[in-house]
Design an enzyme around this catalytic site. Sequence first.
Site, PDB file in Angstrom:
ATOM      1  N   ALA A 109       0.802  -1.225   0.000  1.00 12.03           N
ATOM      2  CA  ALA A 109       0.000   0.000   0.000  1.00 12.03           C
ATOM      3  C   ALA A 109       0.832   1.271   0.000  1.00 12.03           C
ATOM      4  CB  ALA A 109      -0.937  -0.005   1.205  1.00 12.03           C
ATOM      5  N   THR A 120       0.200   5.130  -1.751  1.00 16.41           N
ATOM      6  CA  THR A 120      -0.157   6.299  -0.935  1.00 16.41           C
ATOM      7  C   THR A 120       0.504   7.567  -1.469  1.00 16.41           C
ATOM      8  OG1 THR A 120       1.644   5.762   0.622  1.00 16.41           O
ATOM      9  CG2 THR A 120      -0.581   5.001   1.188  1.00 16.41           C
ATOM     10  N   GLN A 135       0.648  -6.068  -3.942  1.00 14.86           N
ATOM     11  CA  GLN A 135      -0.559  -6.364  -3.180  1.00 14.86           C
ATOM     12  C   GLN A 135      -1.655  -5.348  -3.495  1.00 14.86           C
ATOM     13  OE1 GLN A 135       0.491  -7.609   1.104  1.00 14.86           O
ATOM     14  NE2 GLN A 135       2.339  -6.526   0.446  1.00 14.86           N
ATOM     15  N   ILE A 176      -4.335  -3.050  -5.818  1.00 15.07           N
ATOM     16  CA  ILE A 176      -5.349  -3.401  -6.810  1.00 15.07           C
ATOM     17  C   ILE A 176      -5.656  -2.246  -7.753  1.00 15.07           C
ATOM     18  CG2 ILE A 176      -6.417  -5.130  -5.299  1.00 15.07           C
ATOM     19  CD1 ILE A 176      -8.549  -3.043  -4.569  1.00 15.07           C
ATOM     20  N   ASP A 177      -4.828  -1.195  -7.731  1.00 17.54           N
ATOM     21  CA  ASP A 177      -5.155   0.035  -8.446  1.00 17.54           C
ATOM     22  C   ASP A 177      -4.679   0.103  -9.894  1.00 17.54           C
ATOM     23  OD1 ASP A 177      -2.318   0.746  -8.141  1.00 17.54           O
ATOM     24  OD2 ASP A 177      -2.844   1.234  -6.070  1.00 17.54           O
ATOM     25  N   HIS A 210      -3.653  -9.607  -5.299  1.00 14.22           N
ATOM     26  CA  HIS A 210      -5.013  -9.423  -4.780  1.00 14.22           C
ATOM     27  C   HIS A 210      -5.990  -8.919  -5.834  1.00 14.22           C
ATOM     28  CE1 HIS A 210      -2.879  -8.906  -0.646  1.00 14.22           C
ATOM     29  NE2 HIS A 210      -3.056 -10.171  -0.958  1.00 14.22           N
ATOM     30  N   CYS A 216     -19.462 -10.367 -14.442  1.00 15.62           N
ATOM     31  CA  CYS A 216     -20.761 -10.804 -13.960  1.00 15.62           C
ATOM     32  C   CYS A 216     -20.598 -12.156 -13.292  1.00 15.62           C
ATOM     33  CB  CYS A 216     -21.752 -10.897 -15.124  1.00 15.62           C
ATOM     34  SG  CYS A 216     -23.339 -11.629 -14.656  1.00 15.62           S
ATOM     35  N   CYS A 276     -27.691 -10.347 -18.277  1.00  8.64           N
ATOM     36  CA  CYS A 276     -28.473 -11.332 -17.523  1.00  8.64           C
ATOM     37  C   CYS A 276     -28.964 -10.816 -16.175  1.00  8.64           C
ATOM     38  CB  CYS A 276     -27.658 -12.609 -17.326  1.00  8.64           C
ATOM     39  SG  CYS A 276     -26.294 -12.430 -16.150  1.00  8.64           S
ATOM     40  N   THR A 325       5.487  -1.717   2.218  1.00  4.86           N
ATOM     41  CA  THR A 325       4.662  -2.731   2.875  1.00  4.86           C
ATOM     42  C   THR A 325       5.239  -3.088   4.231  1.00  4.86           C
ATOM     43  OG1 THR A 325       3.841  -5.023   2.754  1.00  4.86           O
ATOM     44  CG2 THR A 325       5.900  -4.545   1.610  1.00  4.86           C
TER      45      THR A 325
END
Length: 233
Positions: free
Chosen positions: A21, A25, A96, A98-99, A114, A122, A146, A184
């Site tokens: 992270a 930041t 780690q 997800i951006d 992650h 979907c 759907c 991290t």
Amino acid sequence: MYEKLKKIIDESDNIVFFGGAGVSTESGIPDFRSATGLYSHTPEYLVSRTYFDKNKEGFFEFYKKHLVYPGVKPNDAHKVLAHLEKNGKLKAVITQNIDGLHQMAGSENVLELHGSIHRNHCMDCGTFYTLDEIMARKGVPHCTKCNGVIKPDVTLYEEIPDMDSYDRAMHYISAADVLIIGGTSLVVQPAASLVDLYRGDKLILINKDSTRYDTRADLVISDKIGKVLKAIK
């Protein structure tokens, strides 16, 4: 310390980066755990599979507010890592986060332990949706084909991580000459345990706070990862 880091990087063409992270930041993305106290549940619970299954409306409210930051840009850390890969020195970025900022900066071999907010499917028919499509929908996003619920391809608490990414990460770390860990605290499992696979003698830790691996590292720099990497480029 900066001189030693630069020398190690200059002399190696088998570097692997493992980040968390703290890398993001510096682009203005706060750790979602900073939302502590604003909700009746812990942030970890609000991004758990249990909460997703129980209260999708609440999940997406928290998710869109605290895990998605449209418009953010890669910072110096992302850019320098992409530069090192382009020059053949960096073999993989293991993240780690997800951006998707590593890819935005130009990195190609990125292992997202992650998942990513930029991939959404979907749950019923598997149709792919972009982040923009998810953000444009109010409340719980539903499939236009759907009407199934669209779930971000991110690993929630209680879910099994993407084992293909973990297998590849294990390969790169165990084969690396240099392992740079940045941004991290190395407390989130099973990701943190990947460090134990490194067998080399150039373990570098760059983090504002201390970690339990500091005593094992060959070089520890207590500062922002972007500031450090920019200085040695």
